[in-house]
Design a protein around this motif. Sequence first.
Motif, PDB file in Angstrom:
ATOM      1  N   UNK A 267       0.586  -1.399  -0.217  1.00  0.00           N
ATOM      2  CA  UNK A 267       0.187   0.274   0.194  1.00  0.00           C
ATOM      3  C   UNK A 267       0.841   1.405  -0.203  1.00  0.00           C
ATOM      4  N   UNK A 268       1.762   1.405   0.749  1.00  0.00           N
ATOM      5  CA  UNK A 268       2.638   2.773   0.913  1.00  0.00           C
ATOM      6  C   UNK A 268       3.387   2.608  -0.553  1.00  0.00           C
ATOM      7  N   UNK A 269       3.800   1.634  -0.486  1.00  0.00           N
ATOM      8  CA  UNK A 269       4.735   1.728  -1.967  1.00  0.00           C
ATOM      9  C   UNK A 269       3.847   2.126  -3.290  1.00  0.00           C
ATOM     10  N   UNK A 270       2.899   1.574  -3.693  1.00  0.00           N
ATOM     11  CA  UNK A 270       1.794   2.120  -4.500  1.00  0.00           C
ATOM     12  C   UNK A 270       1.087   3.010  -4.920  1.00  0.00           C
ATOM     13  N   UNK A 271       0.660   3.616  -3.294  1.00  0.00           N
ATOM     14  CA  UNK A 271      -0.050   4.791  -3.762  1.00  0.00           C
ATOM     15  C   UNK A 271       1.662   6.354  -3.644  1.00  0.00           C
TER      16      UNK A 271
ATOM     17  N   UNK B 154      -5.617   4.149  -4.973  1.00  0.00           N
ATOM     18  CA  UNK B 154      -5.918   3.335  -4.166  1.00  0.00           C
ATOM     19  C   UNK B 154      -6.181   2.074  -4.028  1.00  0.00           C
ATOM     20  N   UNK B 155      -7.536   1.907  -4.977  1.00  0.00           N
ATOM     21  CA  UNK B 155      -8.303   0.870  -5.335  1.00  0.00           C
ATOM     22  C   UNK B 155      -7.447  -0.107  -4.944  1.00  0.00           C
ATOM     23  N   UNK B 156      -7.108   0.055  -7.311  1.00  0.00           N
ATOM     24  CA  UNK B 156      -5.647  -0.438  -7.141  1.00  0.00           C
ATOM     25  C   UNK B 156      -5.168  -1.365  -6.907  1.00  0.00           C
ATOM     26  N   UNK B 157      -4.170  -0.206  -5.347  1.00  0.00           N
ATOM     27  CA  UNK B 157      -2.936  -0.716  -4.359  1.00  0.00           C
ATOM     28  C   UNK B 157      -4.022  -1.685  -3.329  1.00  0.00           C
ATOM     29  N   UNK B 158      -5.197  -1.033  -3.363  1.00  0.00           N
ATOM     30  CA  UNK B 158      -5.348  -2.334  -1.751  1.00  0.00           C
ATOM     31  C   UNK B 158      -5.534  -3.490  -2.595  1.00  0.00           C
ATOM     32  N   UNK B 159      -6.064  -3.862  -4.588  1.00  0.00           N
ATOM     33  CA  UNK B 159      -6.227  -5.417  -4.225  1.00  0.00           C
ATOM     34  C   UNK B 159      -4.723  -5.796  -4.286  1.00  0.00           C
TER      35      UNK B 159
ATOM     36  N   UNK C 147      -6.988   3.344   3.463  1.00  0.00           N
ATOM     37  CA  UNK C 147      -4.889   4.159   2.780  1.00  0.00           C
ATOM     38  C   UNK C 147      -6.172   5.426   3.417  1.00  0.00           C
ATOM     39  N   UNK C 148      -5.960   6.276   3.939  1.00  0.00           N
ATOM     40  CA  UNK C 148      -5.875   7.734   4.095  1.00  0.00           C
ATOM     41  C   UNK C 148      -4.902   8.657   3.908  1.00  0.00           C
ATOM     42  N   UNK C 149      -5.457   9.146   2.138  1.00  0.00           N
ATOM     43  CA  UNK C 149      -4.910   9.798   1.597  1.00  0.00           C
ATOM     44  C   UNK C 149      -5.295  11.133   1.309  1.00  0.00           C
ATOM     45  N   UNK C 150      -5.146  12.154   1.839  1.00  0.00           N
ATOM     46  CA  UNK C 150      -5.109  13.396   1.948  1.00  0.00           C
ATOM     47  C   UNK C 150      -7.538  13.742   2.629  1.00  0.00           C
TER      48      UNK C 150
ATOM     49  N   UNK D 107      -9.739  11.892   0.972  1.00  0.00           N
ATOM     50  CA  UNK D 107     -10.279  10.441   1.026  1.00  0.00           C
ATOM     51  C   UNK D 107     -10.050   9.286   1.522  1.00  0.00           C
ATOM     52  N   UNK D 108     -11.429   8.202   1.477  1.00  0.00           N
ATOM     53  CA  UNK D 108     -10.060   6.833   2.391  1.00  0.00           C
ATOM     54  C   UNK D 108     -11.181   6.065   1.674  1.00  0.00           C
ATOM     55  N   UNK D 109      -9.840   4.470   1.187  1.00  0.00           N
ATOM     56  CA  UNK D 109      -9.902   3.378   0.302  1.00  0.00           C
ATOM     57  C   UNK D 109     -10.445   2.160   1.552  1.00  0.00           C
ATOM     58  N   UNK D 110     -11.139   1.599   1.558  1.00  0.00           N
ATOM     59  CA  UNK D 110     -10.906   0.300   2.776  1.00  0.00           C
ATOM     60  C   UNK D 110     -11.382  -0.256   1.655  1.00  0.00           C
TER      61      UNK D 110
END
Length: 348
Positions: free
Chosen positions: A155-159, A165-170, A199-202, A204-207
């Motif tokens: 997650x950290x590397x991809x984002x 973030x959705x692709x990173x989560x997959x 992922x809290x990116x600014x 936006x939230x992705x779970x």
Amino acid sequence: MAADQDLHAGLCRTCGEPVHEHDRFCEECGRPDPTTAPPSAAPLNGVPLRAADSPGLGSERAVCADCGGGDVGTDGYCGQCGLRQPTGREHVEAELGGFAAAVSDRGLRRGRNEDAFALAPLPNGACAVVCDGVATAPGSEEASRLAADAAAAVLAGRVARGTDPRDATREAVERAAEIVTRLAASPESAPACTFVSAVVDGPDVTVGWVGDSRAYWLSAGGSCMLTRDDSWAVEMVERGEMSAADAWADRRAHLLTAWLGADAGPVEPRLAAFRPAAPGLVLLCSDGLWNHLPGAAELAAVALHAADGPRGAARRLLRAALDAGGHDNVTVAVIPCPPPDTSREPGR
């Protein structure tokens, strides 16, 4: 087995692929110095010692923490009194400044902690992963730890490289599933764990999730559960075959319908993404918390309305679970959204 030895050598901080201690490049993504990460980028799991370094687990003749005998085997048990030696995971905490915090505890009734978490900073926030080892599956304590660490690294590397973030989560779930699958000696003896990440990116939230570890949004303006359990009870209710009250009262209620492990089949994570309208907290937790406090409003009443930051919120939620009986391992990760100050790097 060889695959297990590779896993203990380290994980690439960019893609989560297992690497050897002295590798100069990751064979999967080509990252130089793959296991050497600066403090601001290294995933934090709060575990102070690796299992091989823990008292009683790295020596054939270690001293027992209880009786003082010198007959502790590599399995972690004392040959004289039978006590399972502490591993350093009975109670662990970690914090990324005010950007995220997590706590994991054995609880009051379990002999060991099979939950795990990992935190990692992002350029504009933080990410977290919580995994709950399936108690009926052998080796699930290690499975949850390795899955959480690998997923947080992905997650950290991809984002950080600009991946959605959705692709990173997959990709993070896929990597975690691969690693847990490799731990299995056979399909009949397969470690397993659940998975939930945020992922809290600014703003936006992705779970993402697999299993029954949950994510919640907690805010003074309104709180809600973000995930849907992959469990027998939820499936029965959604099919219209049982009422919610009857399904959750059934002894099969908590049986998982999806998990990470060699016996899980193809894994497809569920995803949710949104932009909150007001400040709040993203909460990730194992069922050791939500079994006692399942409602989002109940959780918000404990976590919010204090100025002690995410670590204080995580500790209060843990205490609430323990005060309610602490029947299971309890793991809580909290990420404020929006991040406290996106103009500075998390952890600095």
